[in-house]
Design an enzyme around this catalytic site. Structure first.
Site, short mmCIF file in Angstrom:
data_model
loop_
_atom_site.label_atom_id
_atom_site.label_comp_id
_atom_site.label_asym_id
_atom_site.label_seq_id
_atom_site.Cartn_x
_atom_site.Cartn_y
_atom_site.Cartn_z
N GLY A 199 -32.56 137.18 27.33
CA GLY A 199 -31.12 137.36 27.33
C GLY A 199 -30.46 136.44 28.32
NE ARG B 286 -17.46 147.75 29.83
CZ ARG B 286 -17.01 146.85 30.70
NH1 ARG B 286 -15.78 146.38 30.59
NH2 ARG B 286 -17.77 146.42 31.68
CG ASP C 208 -28.18 145.37 26.97
OD1 ASP C 208 -27.83 145.48 28.15
OD2 ASP C 208 -28.24 144.29 26.37
#
Length: 540
Positions: free
Chosen positions: A25, A138, A157
């Site tokens: 990531g 989010r 996550d």
């Protein structure tokens, strides 16, 4: 285009042995390790050495704390351990999910509608759990939903999560294709409904095989997607097996303005359950505490919110069913309903699951309930778990045997022999019951014509009124003079206590406000014969 970076070097961690790289990531890499004691595979998320700013470290610690608070939920990835490696890089040890995540699956396979509905309900419960803890995710998207060995979705996550009181902040790291318009603005503002939007966008992607505003054979860069998200109408999934009701649920959940969406993830879960019921699928259990499921107040109302009128009736308020005196067509009062119902051998061994669309709020009209086919096709009925008694131990995190917490949809088998039982209770011989005709037979004695079966009531509907009562109505498909109706509240694994009523309607006050109510009803003829198979239906 910049060159793809090389993965970082997996750190040495005491008690763990490195196995392989799982993913990379922007701020961290994820590796699979083997934990020595207990012996198992785990996923280890390690911050990149070049990303060790104070802000990133703090966000990493926040993610560890948030996931630890939420990882008891069966659809949120479990955190086992967090620490700092000998080289100074912080790491998280998490549950290892071996199956491809949903980000890989939706691009490569056509996922069935029943599976997507199950995933949607379970993820909605995970998101609702986070919101109940004051946490916004989010960044809900398919790639952030792992899949366990048992096929359950597992949300992960929480790296850019915020509290539900968050109103404005930089939209760091959010994924544009699944982000709502308010988070793509110059001054992003978000809340619970922002996560509802992203969750619905994720469900849409699983069905369509693309993100919601991605246009095949067209430009789909960030600017194009933002423009469509902010101004274009949501297109259909393009699949003929996706019902219009499911498309409508997704369209509402992805309304351009937060006020136009479902007010909570739980409300979205209930709407998805309604689609399951429409498709004659067993509704997916709501993995939420009972007090969350039964609290139907919209956010900001109820005790402590300054509106005493929104307080729910006490949960221990008993159901009160008033006795109804029946009157025969000749005008004389009949005996007790229990006498008429005595001898009904066919009883419902009902198994319940949570159900319900968003309940009517204060001042709103009652919502239409699910129309239950009558009789419910036994061949399509799938048994589901019985409700867990209040106070009983909850099932383990991933025993994955979902147990319903609230009575909902009744799965009904064929109830044969009701007319025979009623006739027997009144002293006649059900084996020889017949109608004597006036036409003489060849032997000079009246011939016997077989009785026609008493039909099942149709169009059994239950709606929740503004005052919380459950109002049921039904249709007699072949009305005859003197017809009356046996009815009773169906309770899981118990005999239904029947009463009698002359009109095709009954009003019931639920024992626990806001919980679904299920009704069993049969037609009773003037000669005391009853429907061979009662109808059963529930409120939403």
């Amino acid at each position: 285009m910049s060159a793809r970076r090389e993965p970082s070097v997996p750190p040495r961690i005491g008690g763990y042995e490195y196995s392989e790289l799982l993913g990379m990531g922007g701020f961290a890499d994820v590796f699979r390790y083997t934990q020595q004691l207990p012996h198992r595979s785990v996923a280890v998320k390690v911050l990149l050495a070049g990303s060790l700013s104070d802000e990133v470290r703090e966000r990493f610690r926040t993610e560890a704390d948030l996931m630890a608070r939420l990882s008891h939920h069966p659809s949120i990835v479990t955190i086992y351990h967090a620490d700092v490696a000998t080289d100074g890089r912080p790491f998280l040890v998490m549950e290892y999910c071996a199956r491809p995540n949903l980000g890989k699956r939706y691009r490569t396979e056509r996922m069935g509608v029943p599976e997507v509905l199950r995933i949607g309900v379970r993820l909605a419960c995970a998101v609702e759990t986070a919101h109940q803890a004051g946490i916004l995710h989010r960044d809900i998207k398919p790639a952030n939903v792992l899949v366990t060995d048992f096929g359950w979705p597992a949300l992960t996550d929480f790296g850019i999560a915020a509290t539900t009181g968050w109103s404005s902040a930089a939209a760091v790291g959010m994924s544009i294709p699944w982000s709502p318009p308010e988070l793509l603005a110059e001054n992003p503002v978000g809340g619970v409904q922002s996560d509802v939007y992203s969750l619905a966008a994720t469900i849409y992607s699983l069905l369509a095989g693309r993100s919601p505003f991605e246009v095949p054979d067209a430009r789909n860069n960030a600017a194009d997607l933002i423009g469509r998200i902010e101004g274009a109408a949501l297109a259909t999934t393009g699949r003929s097996d996706v019902p219009a009701s499911l498309q409508a649920v997704l369209a509402r959940a992805m309304h351009r303005t937060p006020a136009g969406r479902f007010h909570s993830a739980l409300a979205l879960a209930r709407a998805l359950q309604q689609v399951e019921i429409e498709l004659l699928l067993p509704p997916t259990a709501l993995d939420l505490p009972l007090d969350v499921i039964t609290d139907l107040r919209p956010p900001g109302t109820g005790p402590g919110a300054g509106d005493a009128g929104d307080e729910l009736e006490p949960a221990n308020q008993a159901t009160r069913l008033h006795p109804i005196q029946s009157v025969s067509p000749e005008g004389r009062a009949e005996g007790r309903a229990e006498d008429l119902a005595e001898g009904l051998a066919g009883r419902v061994d009902a198994r319940f699951a949570q159900t319900g669309a968003p309940q009517p709020q204060r001042g709103q009209a009652a919502l239409p309930a699910v129309r239950v086919p009558a009789p419910f096709p036994a061949s399509r009925a799938a048994p589901v778990g019985a409700p867990r008694p209040v106070g009983a131990p909850r099932p383990g995190k991933r025993g994955r045997v979902a147990v319903a917490a609230v009575a909902g949809v009744v799965v009904v088998g064929a109830l044969v022999g009701v007319a025979r039982a009623v006739s027997g209770s009144l002293g006649s011989d059900p084996g020889t019951a017949a109608v004597r005709t006036t036409e003489p037979s060849g032997s000079g004695t009246p011939s016997a014509a077989p009785l026609l079966a008493v039909p099942t009531p149709t169009d059994l509907l239950g709606v929740v009124a503004v005052d919380g009562s459950a109002v049921f109505t039904w249709v007699n498909p072949e009305p005859l003079a003197g017809d009356r109706y046996l009815w009773g509240v169906a309770v899981a694994r118990t005999d239904t206590v029947m009463a009698v009523v002359d009109a095709p309607t009954v009003t019931i006050t639920p024992e626990i406000p806001g919980t679904p109510v299920c009704l069993e009803v049969a037609i009773v003829r003037a000669d005391r014969r009853a429907s061979t198979e009662p109808a059963v239906g529930c409120t939403s």
